[in-house]
Design a protein around this motif. Structure first.
Motif, short mmCIF file in Angstrom:
data_model
loop_
_atom_site.label_atom_id
_atom_site.label_comp_id
_atom_site.label_asym_id
_atom_site.label_seq_id
_atom_site.Cartn_x
_atom_site.Cartn_y
_atom_site.Cartn_z
N ASP A 45 -15.83 12.81 8.15
CA ASP A 45 -14.60 13.30 8.78
C ASP A 45 -13.48 12.28 8.67
N ILE A 46 -13.81 11.03 8.89
CA ILE A 46 -12.80 9.96 8.78
C ILE A 46 -12.30 9.86 7.35
N LEU A 47 -13.22 9.98 6.40
CA LEU A 47 -12.85 9.93 4.99
C LEU A 47 -11.92 11.08 4.62
N LYS A 48 -12.21 12.27 5.14
CA LYS A 48 -11.35 13.43 4.87
C LYS A 48 -9.95 13.23 5.46
N LYS A 49 -9.89 12.67 6.64
CA LYS A 49 -8.58 12.42 7.26
C LYS A 49 -7.78 11.41 6.45
N ARG A 50 -8.44 10.34 6.00
CA ARG A 50 -7.75 9.33 5.20
C ARG A 50 -7.23 9.93 3.89
N PHE A 51 -8.03 10.82 3.30
CA PHE A 51 -7.59 11.47 2.05
C PHE A 51 -6.42 12.39 2.31
N SER A 52 -6.48 13.14 3.41
CA SER A 52 -5.39 14.08 3.70
C SER A 52 -4.10 13.35 4.06
N LYS A 53 -4.19 12.15 4.61
CA LYS A 53 -2.99 11.36 4.92
C LYS A 53 -2.44 10.65 3.69
N GLY A 54 -3.23 10.62 2.62
CA GLY A 54 -2.77 9.97 1.40
C GLY A 54 -3.07 8.48 1.37
N GLU A 55 -3.95 8.03 2.24
CA GLU A 55 -4.30 6.61 2.27
C GLU A 55 -5.20 6.21 1.10
N ILE A 56 -5.98 7.17 0.60
CA ILE A 56 -6.87 6.90 -0.53
C ILE A 56 -6.64 7.96 -1.60
N SER A 57 -6.97 7.60 -2.83
CA SER A 57 -6.79 8.53 -3.95
C SER A 57 -7.99 9.48 -4.03
N LYS A 58 -7.86 10.47 -4.92
CA LYS A 58 -8.93 11.45 -5.09
C LYS A 58 -10.19 10.77 -5.64
N GLU A 59 -9.99 9.82 -6.52
CA GLU A 59 -11.14 9.12 -7.11
C GLU A 59 -11.88 8.31 -6.04
N GLU A 60 -11.11 7.62 -5.20
CA GLU A 60 -11.73 6.85 -4.12
C GLU A 60 -12.44 7.79 -3.13
N PHE A 61 -11.84 8.94 -2.87
CA PHE A 61 -12.45 9.91 -1.97
C PHE A 61 -13.79 10.40 -2.53
N GLU A 62 -13.78 10.81 -3.81
CA GLU A 62 -15.00 11.32 -4.42
C GLU A 62 -16.09 10.25 -4.47
#
Length: 72
Positions: A45-62
């Motif tokens: 959930d924290i990872l999804k929030k960080r991705f939605s805020k633009g703090e991490i890129s799609k590659e970092e998210f995956e």
């Protein structure tokens, strides 16, 4: 008996101070409420929030998502 002839004027001030301290204690001191359900966020959930805020890129998210899912 006269209450406003100077004898009890200080008591009125003391009651105001007591009320202000009481209200400040109720509203500004952080405490845990007993029996309150606290929901803890999962790492995903924290990872999804960080991705939605633009703090991490799609590659970092995956990559992080893959690491988290491999732990389970």
């Amino acid at each position: 008996m006269h209450f406003y002839d100077g004898h009890f004027g200080g008591m009125h001030l003391i009651w105001w101070i007591i009320w202000i301290i009481l209200l400040a204690w109720i509203f500004f001191i952080p405490t845990d409420i007993p029996y309150q359900k606290t929901t803890k966020e999962s790492p995903l959930d924290i990872l999804k929030k960080r991705f939605s805020k633009g703090e991490i890129s799609k590659e970092e998210f995956e990559e992080s998502k893959k690491i988290l899912n491999s732990d389970n």
